[in-house]
Design a protein around this motif. Structure first.
Motif, PDB file in Angstrom:
ATOM      1  N   LEU A  56      45.799  75.292  10.094  1.00 18.37           N
ATOM      2  CA  LEU A  56      44.498  75.125   9.440  1.00 18.37           C
ATOM      3  C   LEU A  56      43.341  75.422  10.387  1.00 18.37           C
ATOM      4  CD1 LEU A  56      45.245  71.930   7.317  1.00 18.37           C
ATOM      5  CD2 LEU A  56      45.022  74.288   6.505  1.00 18.37           C
ATOM      6  N   ALA A  57      43.479  75.042  11.659  1.00 15.14           N
ATOM      7  CA  ALA A  57      42.429  75.327  12.646  1.00 15.14           C
ATOM      8  C   ALA A  57      42.251  76.827  12.827  1.00 15.14           C
ATOM      9  CB  ALA A  57      42.751  74.653  13.975  1.00 15.14           C
ATOM     10  N   VAL A  58      43.345  77.555  12.832  1.00 12.76           N
ATOM     11  CA  VAL A  58      43.277  79.012  12.982  1.00 12.76           C
ATOM     12  C   VAL A  58      42.654  79.632  11.726  1.00 12.76           C
ATOM     13  CG1 VAL A  58      44.669  81.121  13.136  1.00 12.76           C
ATOM     14  CG2 VAL A  58      45.150  79.187  14.645  1.00 12.76           C
ATOM     15  N   LEU A  59      43.102  79.193  10.539  1.00 15.65           N
ATOM     16  CA  LEU A  59      42.625  79.793   9.296  1.00 15.65           C
ATOM     17  C   LEU A  59      41.180  79.434   8.962  1.00 15.65           C
ATOM     18  CD1 LEU A  59      45.756  79.320   6.976  1.00 15.65           C
ATOM     19  CD2 LEU A  59      44.950  81.422   8.069  1.00 15.65           C
ATOM     20  N   PHE A  60      40.824  78.155   9.081  1.00 10.85           N
ATOM     21  CA  PHE A  60      39.523  77.709   8.607  1.00 10.85           C
ATOM     22  C   PHE A  60      38.478  77.516   9.702  1.00 10.85           C
ATOM     23  CE2 PHE A  60      42.523  76.359   5.291  1.00 10.85           C
ATOM     24  CZ  PHE A  60      41.981  77.054   4.226  1.00 10.85           C
ATOM     25  N   LEU A  61      38.909  77.169  10.897  1.00 14.71           N
ATOM     26  CA  LEU A  61      37.965  76.952  11.987  1.00 14.71           C
ATOM     27  C   LEU A  61      37.876  78.169  12.905  1.00 14.71           C
ATOM     28  CD1 LEU A  61      38.911  73.265  12.866  1.00 14.71           C
ATOM     29  CD2 LEU A  61      37.071  74.081  11.356  1.00 14.71           C
ATOM     30  N   LYS A  62      38.695  79.176  12.598  1.00  7.39           N
ATOM     31  CA  LYS A  62      38.708  80.432  13.358  1.00  7.39           C
ATOM     32  C   LYS A  62      39.014  80.237  14.841  1.00  7.39           C
ATOM     33  CE  LYS A  62      37.474  82.488   9.590  1.00  7.39           C
ATOM     34  NZ  LYS A  62      38.508  82.612   8.631  1.00  7.39           N
ATOM     35  N   GLU A  63      39.883  79.250  15.133  1.00  7.75           N
ATOM     36  CA  GLU A  63      40.299  79.055  16.514  1.00  7.75           C
ATOM     37  C   GLU A  63      41.244  80.177  16.912  1.00  7.75           C
ATOM     38  OE1 GLU A  63      41.672  75.060  17.197  1.00  7.75           O
ATOM     39  OE2 GLU A  63      39.753  74.209  16.590  1.00  7.75           O
ATOM     40  N   LYS A  64      41.240  80.511  18.173  1.00  6.52           N
ATOM     41  CA  LYS A  64      42.026  81.638  18.671  1.00  6.52           C
ATOM     42  C   LYS A  64      43.521  81.290  18.737  1.00  6.52           C
ATOM     43  CE  LYS A  64      38.294  83.555  21.459  1.00  6.52           C
ATOM     44  NZ  LYS A  64      37.815  84.523  20.530  1.00  6.52           N
ATOM     45  N   VAL A  65      44.332  82.316  18.495  1.00  3.94           N
ATOM     46  CA  VAL A  65      45.785  82.172  18.555  1.00  3.94           C
ATOM     47  C   VAL A  65      46.288  82.863  19.827  1.00  3.94           C
ATOM     48  CG1 VAL A  65      47.963  82.671  17.389  1.00  3.94           C
ATOM     49  CG2 VAL A  65      45.913  82.264  16.044  1.00  3.94           C
ATOM     50  N   SER A  66      47.126  82.158  20.562  1.00  2.00           N
ATOM     51  CA  SER A  66      47.769  82.757  21.733  1.00  2.00           C
ATOM     52  C   SER A  66      49.275  82.615  21.547  1.00  2.00           C
ATOM     53  CB  SER A  66      47.336  82.039  23.014  1.00  2.00           C
ATOM     54  OG  SER A  66      47.812  80.701  23.009  1.00  2.00           O
ATOM     55  N   TRP A  67      50.031  83.338  22.347  1.00  3.24           N
ATOM     56  CA  TRP A  67      51.488  83.225  22.235  1.00  3.24           C
ATOM     57  C   TRP A  67      51.940  81.820  22.600  1.00  3.24           C
ATOM     58  CZ3 TRP A  67      54.770  81.836  26.096  1.00  3.24           C
ATOM     59  CH2 TRP A  67      54.293  81.899  27.406  1.00  3.24           C
ATOM     60  N   GLN A  68      51.219  81.160  23.529  1.00  9.69           N
ATOM     61  CA  GLN A  68      51.581  79.792  23.900  1.00  9.69           C
ATOM     62  C   GLN A  68      51.372  78.828  22.727  1.00  9.69           C
ATOM     63  OE1 GLN A  68      49.370  81.682  25.720  1.00  9.69           O
ATOM     64  NE2 GLN A  68      49.681  81.363  27.916  1.00  9.69           N
ATOM     65  N   LEU A  69      50.295  79.049  21.981  1.00  7.50           N
ATOM     66  CA  LEU A  69      50.013  78.212  20.812  1.00  7.50           C
ATOM     67  C   LEU A  69      51.107  78.374  19.763  1.00  7.50           C
ATOM     68  CD1 LEU A  69      47.802  76.376  19.408  1.00  7.50           C
ATOM     69  CD2 LEU A  69      47.116  78.478  18.265  1.00  7.50           C
ATOM     70  N   VAL A  70      51.464  79.609  19.476  1.00  8.51           N
ATOM     71  CA  VAL A  70      52.515  79.879  18.488  1.00  8.51           C
ATOM     72  C   VAL A  70      53.852  79.313  18.962  1.00  8.51           C
ATOM     73  CG1 VAL A  70      53.830  81.694  17.320  1.00  8.51           C
ATOM     74  CG2 VAL A  70      51.344  81.894  17.558  1.00  8.51           C
ATOM     75  N   VAL A  96      55.976  76.332  17.124  1.00  9.32           N
ATOM     76  CA  VAL A  96      57.360  76.564  16.683  1.00  9.32           C
ATOM     77  C   VAL A  96      58.293  75.532  17.312  1.00  9.32           C
ATOM     78  CG1 VAL A  96      59.309  78.174  16.852  1.00  9.32           C
ATOM     79  CG2 VAL A  96      57.053  79.008  16.154  1.00  9.32           C
ATOM     80  N   LEU A  97      58.120  75.268  18.609  1.00  4.85           N
ATOM     81  CA  LEU A  97      58.961  74.268  19.284  1.00  4.85           C
ATOM     82  C   LEU A  97      58.731  72.868  18.712  1.00  4.85           C
ATOM     83  CD1 LEU A  97      58.714  75.522  22.970  1.00  4.85           C
ATOM     84  CD2 LEU A  97      60.750  75.541  21.499  1.00  4.85           C
ATOM     85  N   MET A  98      57.466  72.537  18.430  1.00  6.39           N
ATOM     86  CA  MET A  98      57.173  71.231  17.832  1.00  6.39           C
ATOM     87  C   MET A  98      57.828  71.100  16.468  1.00  6.39           C
ATOM     88  SD  MET A  98      53.169  70.871  18.996  1.00  6.39           S
ATOM     89  CE  MET A  98      52.754  69.988  17.539  1.00  6.39           C
ATOM     90  N   ALA A  99      57.727  72.147  15.664  1.00  3.78           N
ATOM     91  CA  ALA A  99      58.334  72.123  14.332  1.00  3.78           C
ATOM     92  C   ALA A  99      59.845  71.984  14.428  1.00  3.78           C
ATOM     93  CB  ALA A  99      57.958  73.389  13.559  1.00  3.78           C
TER      94      ALA A  99
END
Length: 140
Positions: A108-122, A126-129
């Motif tokens: 939601l932060a990426v989609l609505f707040l336009k926060e940046k996505v990095s490979w570490q974030l992804v 994924v690891l948390m999920a």
């Protein structure tokens, strides 16, 4: 400093889950949440008043009120659902799934707040999920 506050919040949340699970053993989950909510209300307004922030209430914009009220309603819904899940399941399995909200928050932060996505974030999401699912489906 935000990391310290975030980690302290995580420890407090873990203690809340443990105490709540112990507290709802012989009590309806909605009643238990209502009792906690009264305390949350009293303590949070005590902090606002003691910090001298009560006059700021009149300066909050209408749009911000809408966001805060919507978030408050969803906080109640989330807590009621969490308490019900705790009543029905093991805290060690319920808590990771309720904390799956971290993954949803990133999305939601990426989609609505336009926060940046990095490979570490992804990778972290994924690891948390994966970890939450693995713990939730574990057998006793």
């Amino acid at each position: 400093m935000w990391i310290l506050f975030a980690l302290l919040a995580a420890v407090a949340a873990a203690v809340v889950v443990t105490l709540s699970k112990a507290g709802i053993k012989d009590v309806d989950s909605s009643l238990a949440f209502a009792i906690q909510s009264v305390l949350i209300l009293v303590i949070s307004w005590t902090v606002v008043i003691s910090q001298g922030n009560l006059p700021d209430v009149t300066r909050i914009e209408r749009r911000v009120w809408i966001y805060l009220v919507a978030a408050g309603v969803l906080t109640c819904v989330s807590s009621l659902l969490s308490f019900r899940a705790l009543k029905l399941g093991n805290a060690s399995q319920v808590s990771p799934l309720t904390n799956f909200s971290l993954v949803f928050a990133v999305i939601l932060a990426v989609l609505f707040l336009k926060e940046k996505v990095s490979w570490q974030l992804v990778a972290g999401a994924v690891l948390m999920a994966a970890g939450a699912i693995l713990i939730a489906v574990s057998r006793d």
